[in-house]
Every structure is written in C-alpha cells, then in structure tokens.
Design an enzyme around this catalytic site. Structure first.
Site, short mmCIF file in Angstrom:
data_model
loop_
_atom_site.label_atom_id
_atom_site.label_comp_id
_atom_site.label_asym_id
_atom_site.label_seq_id
_atom_site.Cartn_x
_atom_site.Cartn_y
_atom_site.Cartn_z
N ASP A 177 0.85 -1.18 0.00
CA ASP A 177 0.00 0.00 0.00
C ASP A 177 0.89 1.24 0.00
O ASP A 177 1.84 1.34 0.80
CB ASP A 177 -0.91 0.01 1.23
CG ASP A 177 -1.95 1.12 1.17
OD1 ASP A 177 -2.93 0.97 0.44
OD2 ASP A 177 -1.76 2.14 1.87
N ILE A 178 0.60 2.20 -0.89
CA ILE A 178 1.35 3.45 -0.91
C ILE A 178 0.89 4.31 0.26
O ILE A 178 -0.31 4.60 0.40
CB ILE A 178 1.17 4.20 -2.25
CG1 ILE A 178 1.67 3.33 -3.40
CG2 ILE A 178 1.90 5.54 -2.23
CD1 ILE A 178 1.48 3.95 -4.77
N ASN A 185 -2.55 12.77 -3.46
CA ASN A 185 -3.48 13.16 -4.51
C ASN A 185 -4.10 14.52 -4.25
O ASN A 185 -4.22 15.35 -5.16
CB ASN A 185 -4.60 12.11 -4.61
CG ASN A 185 -4.47 11.23 -5.84
OD1 ASN A 185 -3.66 11.48 -6.71
ND2 ASN A 185 -5.28 10.20 -5.90
N ASP A 194 -1.56 9.63 -10.71
CA ASP A 194 -1.47 8.57 -11.72
C ASP A 194 -0.01 8.27 -12.06
O ASP A 194 0.39 7.11 -12.18
CB ASP A 194 -2.21 8.98 -12.99
CG ASP A 194 -3.73 8.97 -12.81
OD1 ASP A 194 -4.20 8.45 -11.79
OD2 ASP A 194 -4.43 9.49 -13.71
N GLU A 221 -4.60 2.44 -4.56
CA GLU A 221 -3.14 2.54 -4.38
C GLU A 221 -2.56 1.26 -3.79
O GLU A 221 -1.42 1.25 -3.32
CB GLU A 221 -2.80 3.72 -3.48
CG GLU A 221 -3.26 3.61 -2.04
CD GLU A 221 -4.67 4.12 -1.79
OE1 GLU A 221 -4.97 4.49 -0.64
OE2 GLU A 221 -5.46 4.17 -2.75
#
Length: 306
Positions: A177-178, A185, A194, A221
């Site tokens: 997971d980011i 964002n 993106d 993500e």
C-alpha cells in the site's frame, strides 16, 4: 501490427505414435518453429501442461489415450484449454473431420501430409492464437500502470495455488500500500497521482523479476506481488527490494507524516498449500500483516514471523 510476422515462430507439439510421422512433420516445421514431440497421449498431456506449446498437431488413432481423449483432456484443463489443436490423421471421411471439430480441434489435416499445406495451416492457427492472446492480455492488464489487474491476479492465484499444492512448494504474497496516498493526490493532483502509481508499479516489477512472479494492481493505491514457489525468506528479499526501489524514485510527498518522499507499507505472507487451506487465507494473512505494518509506523514490511 503485422500478425503474419509474429506467427512465424512458435512452439509446436507433435503427438503421434509413429516416429516416421513425427519426423515428417518435424522436417516440415523445424526451420520456422521450435518443435516438441510425444508418442502417446499421456506424455502429450504432461508436455502441454508444463511446456505450454502454442499449437498441437495431434494424431487421432493412438494406443491408450487416443487423439479424441487427449483433445478432451486438453480442453478441460485451464492451463491448456486455449491451445489450438490440429488433428493430423489417416482418417479421411467427413464424419471423422466433424468428430474432430466437435471435440475441440481448430483444424483437420489428412495423411499423407503435404508439407506446404501443414506450414500454411500452422501459420494460420498461430496468427489466430496470437490475436486471441493479445486481446486477452488487454483484459488482464491494468490500463493505468501496465501491471496485471485484479482479475488477472485472482486467476493466477488460483492456478499457482493448485500447482504449488501438487508440488508441495510454498507460495508467497506481498500486499503493498502506498502510504498516505490520499494526501498526495489532494496536494499534487490526480495526474501526479497517476504518474506516481505508474512509477510505483514499475518499481515493483523491478523487484519481482522471475518469469512466474506477478505484480498486480489490487485496487486504488494497493498492489499485490504473487511469488509462486518462493518461501518466506525469498519473499522478504523481494520486499526489501521494493522498499529500495520505491526510495530510489524520490517522489516528493510534502504532506507525508513519515518521509518527504513516497513510501510503502507491506504485509508478507507465505504458505505451502494443502487441502485444508484456501487461497483466500494467504490473501487474508498478507492483508492483516499490511495493516499491522501501517499501524507500526508505515514505510516497512511485516512478515508471518513478526
């Protein structure tokens, strides 16, 4: 794209119980293709499963498993059901050809064979298969990142689970997971988001480079890295490489409370499949470890042993 160009080279499996027939077909095809052969149905099924030919030339009349039984078995198995089959047989009647096509054959050639006809029919079937493979690849690829999509991941997990169960080999999964991606964002905009996902996906592919490894976008993500025939120690090595590759990107993240650059959290799970455990257990374990890694401060991985 010129489909004729990509159809000029393929892996062809010849199945015939007469070596003379195998040699004739081999002679006709060897200059353009990689040629394998089997002299009985059982061996043909083994080669088809583990070497994945692009096309099979199959004799109808063989002792033991005949061509129709082999064709039915190939069509029933997920790993081989999409391999085109050309029956090459001494049978000549319309009823014989109809039976072969009804069994799942893509084409029918009567013996004695004409080499030019065999080569032309092989090229045609390879062209059709390449087109089908390309279309299928599009349906299994995440359009943004270019890695596998969730559907592809689910299919591969099921297939690799069964394969590892038969071989009694481990299978490992890294859920990624980011960290604080929503903040990224919100601050930098969706175009930057993106681009970040694309770079992160590419970084994970650099970390998991074996042909059987699968990097997939699991959702938003979150990514999944499937590592068939890899134990926990090997999966940890990949997880460390992911941390290094992500760090090397140096994607600025001013709104992160962890680091001025993008980071990831990971859960690393491994299991040797057996009858009492389902693939969903592996996903659940890795997902649980991922959330523990996030709770422990992010920018890290946790394993089954932690």
């Amino acid at each position: 794209m010129n489909w004729d160009d990509i159809a000029t080279k393929g892996r062809i499996l010849i199945v015939d119980d007469a070596m003379e027939n195998v040699q004739i077909l081999h002679q006709a095809l060897q200059d353009e293709h990689d040629v394998l052969f089997a002299m009985n149905g059982e061996k043909a099924l083994h080669i088809a499963q583990y070497q994945q030919p692009d096309l099979i030339l199959l004799d109808a009349m063989m002792p033991g498993l005949d061509g129709y039984a082999v064709c039915a078995a190939l069509r029933a198995a997920r790993m081989t059901r999409d391999i085109p089959i050309i029956f090459v047989t001494a049978l000549k009647t319309p009823e014989d050809e109809t039976r072969a096509l009804d069994a799942g054959a893509a084409d029918f050639i009567s013996k004695p064979v004409n080499a030019a006809v065999v080569r032309a029919r092989v090229r045609t079937q390879l062209t059709v298969k390449r087109q089908s493979d390309a279309l299928r690849e599009l349906t299994l690829t995440d359009g943004l990142t270019g890695v596998a999509n969730r559907r592809a991941f689910d299919e591969r997990l099921q297939g690799e689970w069964r394969r590892c169960a038969r071989a009694q080999m481990p299978i490992s999964l890294i859920m990624v997971d980011i960290d604080q991606f929503k903040h990224f964002n919100d601050h930098y905009g969706h175009q930057a988001g993106d681009a970040c996902l694309q770079q992160a996906g590419a970084a994970m592919r650099r970390a998991a480079m074996r042909p059987q490894d699968v990097v997939a976008r699991y959702g938003g993500e979150e990514f999944a890295i499937l590592l068939p025939q890899e134990d926990l120690a090997g999966a940890e090595t990949v997880a460390r490489k992911v941390l290094d590759e992500i760090a090397a990107l140096k994607i600025a993240h001013e709104r992160s409370s962890i680091c001025p650059f993008i980071t990831v959290s990971m859960g690393v799970a491994s299991i040797t499949p057996h009858g009492q455990v389902e693939p969903a257990t592996l996903v659940k374990n890795a997902d649980s470890l991922l959330y523990r890694a996030k709770a422990a401060g992010r920018n890290r991985y946790l394993t089954d042993g932690d």
